[in-house]
Design a protein around this motif. Sequence first.
Motif, PDB file in Angstrom:
ATOM      1  N   ARG A  74     -29.931  63.096  31.506  1.00  0.00           N
ATOM      2  CA  ARG A  74     -28.936  64.118  31.813  1.00  0.00           C
ATOM      3  C   ARG A  74     -29.622  65.470  32.007  1.00  0.00           C
ATOM      4  O   ARG A  74     -29.380  66.194  32.968  1.00  0.00           O
TER       5      ARG A  74
ATOM      6  N   LEU B 247     -24.260  57.905  33.256  1.00  0.00           N
ATOM      7  CA  LEU B 247     -23.788  59.281  33.090  1.00  0.00           C
ATOM      8  C   LEU B 247     -22.433  59.480  33.763  1.00  0.00           C
ATOM      9  O   LEU B 247     -21.531  60.110  33.215  1.00  0.00           O
TER      10      LEU B 247
ATOM     11  N   HIS C 115     -22.741  66.310  38.054  1.00  0.00           N
ATOM     12  CA  HIS C 115     -23.505  65.217  38.665  1.00  0.00           C
ATOM     13  C   HIS C 115     -23.355  65.196  40.176  1.00  0.00           C
ATOM     14  O   HIS C 115     -23.731  64.235  40.827  1.00  0.00           O
TER      15      HIS C 115
END
Lengths: 216, 477
Positions: free
Chosen positions: A20, A61, A101
């Motif tokens: 991340r 994620l 993201h």
Amino acid sequence: MRVTAQKKKETRRRIVECARKLFGDKGFEQTTTRDIAETAGIAAGTMFNYFPTKEALAMTLICEALDEAGTEFDSRLRGDETVDEALFAHVAVGLRHLAPHRNYVGEVLETALSPFAREAVCEQAQQLRVGHLETVGELIALRGPATSRVPGTMTMHLYWTLYLGVLSFWAADESPNREDTLVVLDQSMRLFAGSLSSESKNGEEDHDVVDVTRDR
Amino acid sequence: MSSTSPEIAELIDALPAEAKEPEASSSPLEDLLQRLSHKPVPTGRFNRLWVLGTLQAKIAAAYLAWWLRGGYASADKRERTLNETHLKAALKLLGGMSYLRGAIMKVGQIIATHPDVVPEQFVEVLGHLHFEAPPMHYSLLREFVRAELGADPEEVFDEFETTAFAAASLGQVHRARLKGSGQRVAVKIQYPNISRTIRADFANMMAFLTPMRLSSDWGNMKDQFKDVRHMLDLETDYEHEAENLRIARSAFTEDEGIVVPRVFPEVSTRRVLTMEYVDGLHLDKFLATEPPQELRNRFGEKIILAVFRLYYAKGLVYADPQPGNYLFMPDGRLGAIDFGCCHRQTAEDITCCRDVERTWFDSPDLLREAIVRGSDLTPKQAADETRMKLIMDWCAWIREPVDCEGPFDFSDMDYFRRGVVLYGELLRRRYTRSRPANTWFTKSAYGMRAMLVRLKARVDMAAIFRRESTYSFTRGE
Ligand SMILES: Nc1ncnc2c1ncn2[C@@H]1O[C@H](COP(=O)(O)OP(=O)(O)O)[C@@H](O)[C@H]1O
């Protein structure tokens, strides 16, 4: 040396958090699995046991972000939304959680979620798709027009196409605050909700639309 | 409400555009416009989608792509029928909201209110159209407000009402209370991306009108378009409206009973305008309460006072004094809202107007000179007696209630009818457009009188004029 389940879970968590951070700092492209393994303090081979590819990590994620979004969505529903509003909110909250993201969502989801995909590309993607469509199905069942409470596969396919369209638009949206995405999403969900009721009317003419097919 | 003959009622309702008989068309463009004007504007579920013509076409295209890809061949018969239904819907959508049509509609209202910028036939089509943003449900609003103000509406405000209480041309208006003070506010929110869409479509519209550049007055038309474009920029920018509101608000004292809502800049942006909530009735509703003559008169006075004060003290032309922009408050105060299309006069504009006023009772020659100057007329135009007479008649019509000793009775239908004819003639001959400021001024003067007619007010306009015209606006005041 035996690795306990607890320990395994911790390592996995550490890898995810390192990924991340690295995706955020360096970008998805620039980050290698080796970077991640190094930062997490494990051997590249060990890393492979947890996540075979960088994409699998990204997928994790994304799934986590969408899980959180799902919780927020559930807690925010007022109960009096029309079906298009509920569908809008469902996607909008998801996009908000996906925002960190954004630079790799397209890349990862394009292959994983494509409507062309004949079989599941990855387990997680499959779950994501099923989960998303289940929620959509529930929303329609609760709020859709009475005659289309159980949407058919064609309907769901239409929804999925629109959803992916919105996702891809969002991933490339350069407008201020990505406001254009809100518009595309709004219009798409209205269109979709509209198709639910026209379906229920069994092809009955919509008098509120100019029939251009007649002019041809 | 006392009865008015239907014919007059229609006349009044048709304000401010003049209703004309469509003439036989003679060019392909006219034909096209004629046909468009007679095609019913779609209503209902899909009609609001046209606002975003191009985006929507993209969605429809995606729909088509889906149909082509999506296992049409493998589907069974029932599914195929269903598919065809979808396809038909998509085609309708795409065709009914075709690009051209959408573009025409979107700029429609602006151009319709500036009938002097395009050939008559065009204006006629556009006269029937209005800006209408699609409605926003709360979930969309929440995402948009979050992006604009940094938090959800229910966090930024107390008691934010999730349903809009009024529609605005570019969005919608919600009631709420300010955190802390509990002040009741109206929050006007634009539909996301609408201002950029309108601007893009305006550019397209210009391209569409290019064939007209061959017409002799293309140059003038282009100037007018520039003016409209400028106005579009201002009207889609709520910060500009907020600034107008601040200027206008400072023009009145509390005991004058004219309420211009206060703006709360800390919870406003270019696309979100938070202002004091004005609790009042629109003209229709107010008239439906059958207000006594005395009350009508008092409101009439306030309308005149508001327009004159803004003009003489602040150089603001309340360009669109149409019914929706006034609120009749139960305590007798008048709410003036919507300063989006308020026009700020230049010092030169003011001088021109003053010159005409000053010379009004002087020699006809001096007056004539002032009019020629104020309208930027060419020597040839100035020599055109029809034109000069019409402009003089128009000025005389505007002056009539001002020159009248004592109260003027606006229920006098003969007065108003003459105005309708003159205004129509001015528009038809495109005489108001010589100078952008005149377009605004004419519209404002006419609109205000139309309001007073509907109110059937009896007001001493002369007295108000004498008092107000002594204000002298200097820029930056
Ligand atoms: N400050 C306010 N207080 C009360 N109602 C308001 C206020 N501002 C707007 N409204 C309501 O919203 C409607 C549209 O607002 P307006 O400013 O005229 O929108 P537009 O942007 O279309 O000009 C008004 O007719 C009125 O009913």
